[in-house]
Design a protein around this motif. Structure first.
Motif, PDB file in Angstrom:
ATOM      1  N   TRP A 216       4.243 -17.305   1.663  1.00  0.00           N
ATOM      2  CA  TRP A 216       4.446 -15.956   2.385  1.00  0.00           C
ATOM      3  C   TRP A 216       5.780 -15.417   1.727  1.00  0.00           C
ATOM      4  CZ3 TRP A 216       3.234 -17.736   7.770  1.00  0.00           C
ATOM      5  CH2 TRP A 216       1.605 -17.287   8.295  1.00  0.00           C
ATOM      6  N   ARG A 217       6.717 -16.340   1.739  1.00  0.00           N
ATOM      7  CA  ARG A 217       8.148 -15.970   1.345  1.00  0.00           C
ATOM      8  C   ARG A 217       8.031 -15.319  -0.078  1.00  0.00           C
ATOM      9  NH1 ARG A 217      13.140 -20.208   1.668  1.00  0.00           N
ATOM     10  NH2 ARG A 217      14.627 -18.944   0.384  1.00  0.00           N
ATOM     11  N   SER A 218       7.411 -16.061  -1.130  1.00  0.00           N
ATOM     12  CA  SER A 218       7.601 -15.348  -2.632  1.00  0.00           C
ATOM     13  C   SER A 218       6.699 -14.297  -2.544  1.00  0.00           C
ATOM     14  CB  SER A 218       7.186 -16.395  -3.620  1.00  0.00           C
ATOM     15  OG  SER A 218       6.317 -17.099  -3.110  1.00  0.00           O
ATOM     16  N   GLN A 219       5.491 -13.973  -2.141  1.00  0.00           N
ATOM     17  CA  GLN A 219       4.624 -12.866  -2.072  1.00  0.00           C
ATOM     18  C   GLN A 219       5.370 -11.899  -1.642  1.00  0.00           C
ATOM     19  OE1 GLN A 219       1.007 -12.801   0.317  1.00  0.00           O
ATOM     20  NE2 GLN A 219       0.469 -10.890  -0.640  1.00  0.00           N
ATOM     21  N   ILE A 220       6.127 -11.815  -0.134  1.00  0.00           N
ATOM     22  CA  ILE A 220       6.654 -10.760   0.457  1.00  0.00           C
ATOM     23  C   ILE A 220       7.835 -10.284  -0.107  1.00  0.00           C
ATOM     24  CG2 ILE A 220       7.204  -9.925   2.835  1.00  0.00           C
ATOM     25  CD1 ILE A 220       4.915 -12.032   3.900  1.00  0.00           C
ATOM     26  N   ALA A 221       8.872 -11.239  -0.622  1.00  0.00           N
ATOM     27  CA  ALA A 221       9.695 -10.712  -1.441  1.00  0.00           C
ATOM     28  C   ALA A 221       9.405  -9.812  -2.469  1.00  0.00           C
ATOM     29  CB  ALA A 221      10.667 -12.083  -1.919  1.00  0.00           C
ATOM     30  N   ALA A 222       8.145 -10.026  -3.247  1.00  0.00           N
ATOM     31  CA  ALA A 222       7.783  -9.147  -4.144  1.00  0.00           C
ATOM     32  C   ALA A 222       7.221  -7.602  -3.472  1.00  0.00           C
ATOM     33  CB  ALA A 222       6.615  -9.459  -5.071  1.00  0.00           C
ATOM     34  N   LEU A 223       6.763  -7.924  -2.340  1.00  0.00           N
ATOM     35  CA  LEU A 223       6.034  -6.678  -1.899  1.00  0.00           C
ATOM     36  C   LEU A 223       6.999  -5.827  -1.300  1.00  0.00           C
ATOM     37  CD1 LEU A 223       3.148  -7.907   0.382  1.00  0.00           C
ATOM     38  CD2 LEU A 223       2.904  -6.479  -1.656  1.00  0.00           C
ATOM     39  N   ARG A 315      -1.989   4.044   0.850  1.00  0.00           N
ATOM     40  CA  ARG A 315      -1.453   2.881   0.455  1.00  0.00           C
ATOM     41  C   ARG A 315      -1.566   1.679   1.557  1.00  0.00           C
ATOM     42  NH1 ARG A 315       4.361   3.419  -1.676  1.00  0.00           N
ATOM     43  NH2 ARG A 315       4.040   1.472  -2.886  1.00  0.00           N
ATOM     44  N   VAL A 316      -2.052   0.734   1.504  1.00  0.00           N
ATOM     45  CA  VAL A 316      -2.402  -0.277   2.811  1.00  0.00           C
ATOM     46  C   VAL A 316      -1.977  -1.661   2.381  1.00  0.00           C
ATOM     47  CG1 VAL A 316      -3.879  -1.137   4.323  1.00  0.00           C
ATOM     48  CG2 VAL A 316      -4.256   0.899   3.538  1.00  0.00           C
ATOM     49  N   ILE A 317      -1.053  -2.203   3.143  1.00  0.00           N
ATOM     50  CA  ILE A 317      -0.899  -3.562   2.874  1.00  0.00           C
ATOM     51  C   ILE A 317      -1.784  -4.288   4.284  1.00  0.00           C
ATOM     52  CG2 ILE A 317       0.802  -5.436   3.385  1.00  0.00           C
ATOM     53  CD1 ILE A 317       3.145  -3.464   2.480  1.00  0.00           C
ATOM     54  N   ALA A 318      -2.533  -5.002   4.010  1.00  0.00           N
ATOM     55  CA  ALA A 318      -3.337  -5.808   4.946  1.00  0.00           C
ATOM     56  C   ALA A 318      -2.955  -7.316   5.326  1.00  0.00           C
ATOM     57  CB  ALA A 318      -4.865  -5.727   4.702  1.00  0.00           C
ATOM     58  N   LEU A 319      -3.123  -7.523   6.741  1.00  0.00           N
ATOM     59  CA  LEU A 319      -3.002  -9.003   6.736  1.00  0.00           C
ATOM     60  C   LEU A 319      -4.696  -9.445   7.177  1.00  0.00           C
ATOM     61  CD1 LEU A 319      -0.160  -8.559   7.171  1.00  0.00           C
ATOM     62  CD2 LEU A 319      -0.285 -10.118   9.228  1.00  0.00           C
ATOM     63  N   ALA A 320      -5.154 -10.550   6.446  1.00  0.00           N
ATOM     64  CA  ALA A 320      -6.589 -10.828   6.570  1.00  0.00           C
ATOM     65  C   ALA A 320      -6.634 -12.408   6.549  1.00  0.00           C
ATOM     66  CB  ALA A 320      -7.352 -10.369   5.387  1.00  0.00           C
ATOM     67  N   ASN A 321      -7.711 -13.055   7.072  1.00  0.00           N
ATOM     68  CA  ASN A 321      -7.953 -14.458   6.904  1.00  0.00           C
ATOM     69  C   ASN A 321      -7.857 -14.898   5.533  1.00  0.00           C
ATOM     70  OD1 ASN A 321      -8.607 -13.978   9.463  1.00  0.00           O
ATOM     71  ND2 ASN A 321     -10.274 -15.326   9.759  1.00  0.00           N
ATOM     72  N   THR A 322      -7.318 -16.143   5.299  1.00  0.00           N
ATOM     73  CA  THR A 322      -7.449 -16.644   4.072  1.00  0.00           C
ATOM     74  C   THR A 322      -8.939 -16.944   3.915  1.00  0.00           C
ATOM     75  OG1 THR A 322      -5.342 -18.042   4.471  1.00  0.00           O
ATOM     76  CG2 THR A 322      -7.053 -18.684   2.704  1.00  0.00           C
ATOM     77  N   GLY A 323      -9.484 -16.527   2.639  1.00  0.00           N
ATOM     78  CA  GLY A 323     -10.762 -16.559   2.272  1.00  0.00           C
ATOM     79  C   GLY A 323     -11.494 -15.397   2.147  1.00  0.00           C
ATOM     80  N   ASP A 324     -11.077 -14.478   2.962  1.00  0.00           N
ATOM     81  CA  ASP A 324     -11.644 -13.062   3.226  1.00  0.00           C
ATOM     82  C   ASP A 324     -11.683 -12.477   1.943  1.00  0.00           C
ATOM     83  OD1 ASP A 324     -12.236 -10.423   3.921  1.00  0.00           O
ATOM     84  OD2 ASP A 324     -11.558 -10.631   5.754  1.00  0.00           O
ATOM     85  N   THR A 325     -12.885 -11.720   1.599  1.00  0.00           N
ATOM     86  CA  THR A 325     -13.005 -11.235   0.100  1.00  0.00           C
ATOM     87  C   THR A 325     -13.169  -9.464   0.335  1.00  0.00           C
ATOM     88  OG1 THR A 325     -15.391 -11.883   0.154  1.00  0.00           O
ATOM     89  CG2 THR A 325     -13.811 -13.185  -1.243  1.00  0.00           C
ATOM     90  N   THR A 326     -13.625  -9.277   1.639  1.00  0.00           N
ATOM     91  CA  THR A 326     -13.558  -7.841   1.755  1.00  0.00           C
ATOM     92  C   THR A 326     -12.643  -7.099   1.890  1.00  0.00           C
ATOM     93  OG1 THR A 326     -15.828  -8.662   3.233  1.00  0.00           O
ATOM     94  CG2 THR A 326     -14.960  -6.431   3.539  1.00  0.00           C
ATOM     95  N   LEU A 330     -10.473  -3.676  -0.203  1.00  0.00           N
ATOM     96  CA  LEU A 330     -10.151  -2.276   0.372  1.00  0.00           C
ATOM     97  C   LEU A 330      -8.799  -1.788   0.331  1.00  0.00           C
ATOM     98  CD1 LEU A 330     -12.800  -2.520   3.126  1.00  0.00           C
ATOM     99  CD2 LEU A 330     -13.004  -1.278   0.924  1.00  0.00           C
ATOM    100  N   VAL A 331      -7.861  -2.710  -0.026  1.00  0.00           N
ATOM    101  CA  VAL A 331      -6.417  -2.507   0.344  1.00  0.00           C
ATOM    102  C   VAL A 331      -5.506  -2.795  -1.083  1.00  0.00           C
ATOM    103  CG1 VAL A 331      -6.653  -3.040   2.409  1.00  0.00           C
ATOM    104  CG2 VAL A 331      -5.622  -4.831   1.089  1.00  0.00           C
ATOM    105  N   SER A 332      -4.203  -2.078  -0.949  1.00  0.00           N
ATOM    106  CA  SER A 332      -3.589  -2.191  -2.049  1.00  0.00           C
ATOM    107  C   SER A 332      -2.876  -3.671  -2.352  1.00  0.00           C
ATOM    108  CB  SER A 332      -2.271  -1.110  -1.946  1.00  0.00           C
ATOM    109  OG  SER A 332      -2.419   0.175  -1.088  1.00  0.00           O
ATOM    110  N   ASP A 333      -2.566  -4.090  -1.066  1.00  0.00           N
ATOM    111  CA  ASP A 333      -1.848  -5.727  -0.994  1.00  0.00           C
ATOM    112  C   ASP A 333      -2.528  -6.190   0.226  1.00  0.00           C
ATOM    113  OD1 ASP A 333       0.203  -5.712  -3.352  1.00  0.00           O
ATOM    114  OD2 ASP A 333       0.407  -3.843  -2.605  1.00  0.00           O
ATOM    115  N   CYS A 334      -2.711  -7.550   0.022  1.00  0.00           N
ATOM    116  CA  CYS A 334      -3.326  -8.445   1.008  1.00  0.00           C
ATOM    117  C   CYS A 334      -2.424  -9.631   1.274  1.00  0.00           C
ATOM    118  CB  CYS A 334      -4.815  -8.704   0.778  1.00  0.00           C
ATOM    119  SG  CYS A 334      -5.583  -9.419   2.444  1.00  0.00           S
ATOM    120  N   ILE A 335      -2.015  -9.997   2.492  1.00  0.00           N
ATOM    121  CA  ILE A 335      -1.351 -11.117   2.726  1.00  0.00           C
ATOM    122  C   ILE A 335      -2.459 -11.830   3.518  1.00  0.00           C
ATOM    123  CG2 ILE A 335       0.553 -11.911   4.051  1.00  0.00           C
ATOM    124  CD1 ILE A 335       1.923  -9.154   3.758  1.00  0.00           C
TER     125      ILE A 335
END
Ligand code: F6R
Length: 384
Positions: A216-223, A315-326, A330-335
């Motif tokens: 999370w830390r490395s992805q979100i620093a970039a976000l 522009r959407v940042i989403a939080l989704a379950n690990t493994g979710d492909t849907t 649909l979004v710009s960035d997914c955590i």
């Protein structure tokens, strides 16, 4: 952007208390769970002390401020869904000034990291004057609230130094979840096997969060670098996740001075959508518990909203379950957040939002541990 020293194995290298406290959450949760569980079971002595608070009418009133009130919003859903209680959540600053006869007889919970917030302490005293049973959930076992309430359930988060609440918030959620399990046991709402499964899922959470911190830390620093020019963010969540949308938005405001609001996802099209633009992105909580019908329905409705937002060019940042492909499509960035039961997901999904606030604060040059105009406990002198 300032460089962050390596993570959890070298705690002294954390440049800010807020980052350290984000990382301390798995340990803080483990300590808090150990205080309220006896091995794999509820602790009969805690059940006995909660008897001084439990309410035959099934009514509960929660009074709190700020982040603590957001954990109260999550508790409203958890106590209603799991135990069938009827829960109201009040702002302490409002409840403490309410006058007139009260025909209800709720058991009252005051939630406060410090245990000293003036409005919440005034709410506790008002509840006691009205003859209600009171429970204080604080991170300071010797605080005024803990001492004055009929029952005290202290957190074991450890001292929280940064002004933005992080580990106290996740520990509040854990204690409120435990309270729900104690109430379920008292009301015979869960059989032994179901109770054991809930406890096992709760106990698994600290390890799960710990394994996600560094990614999370490395992805979100970039976000944060990508989204730093945004003027405002709208955070959206349904059900128990709405509380986390509110908390994510508050954390962003106080830590980074970037405006944000939290809404129930279904309210977006009733006004706030007029604000959505390139400079006003969305943060959408789109996690799901596939074993729970209600959660799946909420998820499907959120997917429909994400489709609409994609068509609208948001522009959407989403939080989704690990493994979710849907969701990612649909979004710009997914955590990604590791799957967990619906009522436990908030404890995990707030953590990446804490990271986002932290890194946005760094991008905006804010002293994240001591944001301007804020203090760790809002203690006011009585009106003369
Ligand atoms: C947010 C924050 C504040 C507090 C609020 C209540 O990060 O720290 O919103 O949650 O001032 O404080 P306590 O919980 O001490 O009553």
């Amino acid at each position: 952007m300032p460089q962050i020293s390596p993570g959890k194995s070298t705690p002294n290298a954390f440049p800010h208390e807020m980052l350290r406290e984000i990382y301390e959450q798995p340990a803080a949760l483990r300590r808090t769970l150990a205080a309220y569980l006896k091995e794999q079971d509820l602790n009969p002595s805690i059940a006995a002390s909660l008897a001084a608070w439990s309410n035959p009418s099934g009514e509960v009133l929660i009074a709190a401020s700020g982040s603590s009130r957001h954990s109260g919003l999550a508790a409203e859903i958890i106590l209603e869904d799991l135990c069938g209680l009827a829960v109201d959540v009040e702002y302490s600053s409002e409840y403490s000034l309410r006058e007139g006869a009260e025909r209800r007889h709720p058991s009252v919970i005051v939630l406060s990291q410090s245990g000293e917030t003036s409005d919440t302490l005034a709410s506790l005293r008002a509840a006691r004057r009205r003859g209600h049973r009171t429970l204080a959930i604080t991170n300071a076992a010797a605080s005024t609230m803990a001492q004055e309430a009929d029952v005290s359930m202290p957190l074991a988060a450890g001292i929280e130094r940064a002004v933005p609440a992080t580990k106290s918030f996740t520990c509040q959620l854990a204690v409120l979840y435990l309270l729900a399990l104690y109430e379920c046991a008292r009301l015979h709402q869960m059989n032994a096997a179901t109770l054991a499964a809930h406890i096992a899922a709760l106990r698994a959470l600290p390890d799960s969060i710990e394994s996600q911190l560094d990614p999370w830390r490395s992805q979100i620093a970039a976000l944060a670098a990508k989204y730093k020019a945004a003027a405002s963010f709208l955070y959206l969540g349904r059900g128990v996740h709405y509380a986390i949308a509110r908390e994510g938005a508050l954390k962003l405001k106080e830590a980074s001075y970037v405006h944000a609001e939290g809404y129930p996802t279904g309210e977006l099209k009733h006004g706030p959508n007029a604000l959505v633009s390139d400079r006003v992105p969305l943060v959408v909580l789109a996690t799901v518990d596939p074993t729970l019908d209600g959660s799946v329905i909420r998820y499907e409705k959120t997917i429909q909203l994400l489709r609409d937002m994609q068509a609208q060019g948001a522009r959407v940042i989403a939080l989704a379950n690990t493994g979710d492909t849907t969701v990612p499509a649909l979004v710009s960035d997914c955590i990604f957040v590791a799957p967990a039961p619906e009522h436990l997901l908030p404890i995990a999904e707030v953590v990446p939002l804490q990271f986002f606030s932290y890194f946005m604060a760094l991008e905006h040059g804010v002293d994240v541990d001591r944001p301007r105009n804020l203090s760790k406990a809002v203690v006011e002198q009585p009106v003369a």
